[in-house]
Design a protein around this motif. Structure first.
Motif, PDB file in Angstrom:
ATOM      1  N   VAL A  72       0.818  -1.225   0.000  1.00 54.65           N
ATOM      2  CA  VAL A  72       0.000   0.000   0.000  1.00 54.65           C
ATOM      3  C   VAL A  72       0.847   1.269   0.000  1.00 54.65           C
ATOM      4  CG1 VAL A  72      -2.007  -1.092   1.056  1.00 54.65           C
ATOM      5  CG2 VAL A  72      -0.253  -0.069   2.504  1.00 54.65           C
ATOM      6  N   ASN A  73       2.129   1.146   0.259  1.00 54.64           N
ATOM      7  CA  ASN A  73       3.001   2.321   0.283  1.00 54.64           C
ATOM      8  C   ASN A  73       3.612   2.631  -1.075  1.00 54.64           C
ATOM      9  OD1 ASN A  73       2.667   2.696   3.089  1.00 54.64           O
ATOM     10  ND2 ASN A  73       4.158   1.086   3.475  1.00 54.64           N
ATOM     11  N   GLU A  74       3.319   1.816  -2.073  1.00 52.07           N
ATOM     12  CA  GLU A  74       3.920   2.005  -3.391  1.00 52.07           C
ATOM     13  C   GLU A  74       2.868   2.532  -4.365  1.00 52.07           C
ATOM     14  OE1 GLU A  74       6.729  -0.439  -6.515  1.00 52.07           O
ATOM     15  OE2 GLU A  74       6.146  -1.345  -4.622  1.00 52.07           O
ATOM     16  N   ASN A  75       3.273   3.464  -5.206  1.00 55.29           N
ATOM     17  CA  ASN A  75       2.360   4.051  -6.188  1.00 55.29           C
ATOM     18  C   ASN A  75       2.999   4.035  -7.565  1.00 55.29           C
ATOM     19  OD1 ASN A  75       0.164   4.687  -4.501  1.00 55.29           O
ATOM     20  ND2 ASN A  75       1.262   6.484  -3.748  1.00 55.29           N
ATOM     21  N   ASN A  76       2.151   4.006  -8.577  1.00 51.24           N
ATOM     22  CA  ASN A  76       2.576   4.039  -9.984  1.00 51.24           C
ATOM     23  C   ASN A  76       3.610   2.988 -10.326  1.00 51.24           C
ATOM     24  OD1 ASN A  76       0.829   6.043 -10.751  1.00 51.24           O
ATOM     25  ND2 ASN A  76       2.269   7.680 -10.305  1.00 51.24           N
ATOM     26  N   ARG A  77       3.367   1.769  -9.907  1.00 54.53           N
ATOM     27  CA  ARG A  77       4.271   0.664 -10.274  1.00 54.53           C
ATOM     28  C   ARG A  77       3.845   0.142 -11.641  1.00 54.53           C
ATOM     29  NH1 ARG A  77       7.142  -3.797  -6.905  1.00 54.53           N
ATOM     30  NH2 ARG A  77       7.911  -5.083  -8.586  1.00 54.53           N
ATOM     31  N   GLN A  78       4.783   0.165 -12.576  1.00 51.96           N
ATOM     32  CA  GLN A  78       4.479  -0.310 -13.926  1.00 51.96           C
ATOM     33  C   GLN A  78       4.591  -1.827 -13.955  1.00 51.96           C
ATOM     34  OE1 GLN A  78       6.881   1.340 -17.039  1.00 51.96           O
ATOM     35  NE2 GLN A  78       5.695   0.337 -18.649  1.00 51.96           N
ATOM     36  N   VAL A  79       3.576  -2.467 -14.522  1.00 50.36           N
ATOM     37  CA  VAL A  79       3.571  -3.929 -14.651  1.00 50.36           C
ATOM     38  C   VAL A  79       3.303  -4.297 -16.102  1.00 50.36           C
ATOM     39  CG1 VAL A  79       2.827  -4.344 -12.279  1.00 50.36           C
ATOM     40  CG2 VAL A  79       1.115  -4.119 -14.062  1.00 50.36           C
ATOM     41  N   ARG A  80       3.697  -5.512 -16.465  1.00 48.81           N
ATOM     42  CA  ARG A  80       3.419  -6.067 -17.785  1.00 48.81           C
ATOM     43  C   ARG A  80       2.742  -7.406 -17.595  1.00 48.81           C
ATOM     44  NH1 ARG A  80       9.141  -6.019 -20.580  1.00 48.81           N
ATOM     45  NH2 ARG A  80       9.557  -7.000 -18.610  1.00 48.81           N
ATOM     46  N   LEU A  81       1.894  -7.760 -18.511  1.00 46.92           N
ATOM     47  CA  LEU A  81       1.198  -9.036 -18.461  1.00 46.92           C
ATOM     48  C   LEU A  81       1.832  -9.994 -19.460  1.00 46.92           C
ATOM     49  CD1 LEU A  81      -2.483  -7.769 -18.390  1.00 46.92           C
ATOM     50  CD2 LEU A  81      -1.036  -8.417 -16.465  1.00 46.92           C
TER      51      LEU A  81
END
Length: 116
Positions: A72-81
């Protein structure tokens, strides 16, 4: 009498060894596990199709994907599927990087839903 005492001591030491090994193996299983930062849940809605193209081109909702960034302390984490399909004697997977695919950014504790 000495023989009985010796057998009791050996039995007690075997119990200690058994208990120690049980705790080590149990903790090894716990320590070995990995905590993934993103929780992924997928749901297929019946009737199920055997054609992969039906899930991509259908106008009705046949597939739901939910992504949750657990930190919950992390924001705008880029992920790929990445897609994996395995069956009897075959494996299919998508490329690691798909040109032109939209970027997906997750915020901690906020679930994002995707559908076909």
């Amino acid at each position: 009498m000495n023989k009985t005492l010796l057998i009791m001591k050996q039995s007690l030491s075997y119990k200690k060894i058994y208990l120690f090994l049980s705790l080590v193996l149990f903790n090894f299983g716990l320590l070995k596990s990995q905590i993934y930062p993103v929780q992924v849940s997928q749901y297929f809605i019946p009737p199920y199709s055997t054609q992969l193209s039906d899930y991509a081109s259908s106008t009705e909702n046949k597939f739901n994907l939910q992504l949750l960034l657990q930190d919950v302390n992390e924001n705008n984490r880029q992920v790929r599927l990445k897609l994996y399909i395995e069956g009897n004697g075959f494996k299919i997977q998508s490329n690691d990087y798909v040109v032109g695919a939209p970027n997906i950014y997750l915020n901690g504790g906020v679930m994002q839903q995707f559908s076909n």
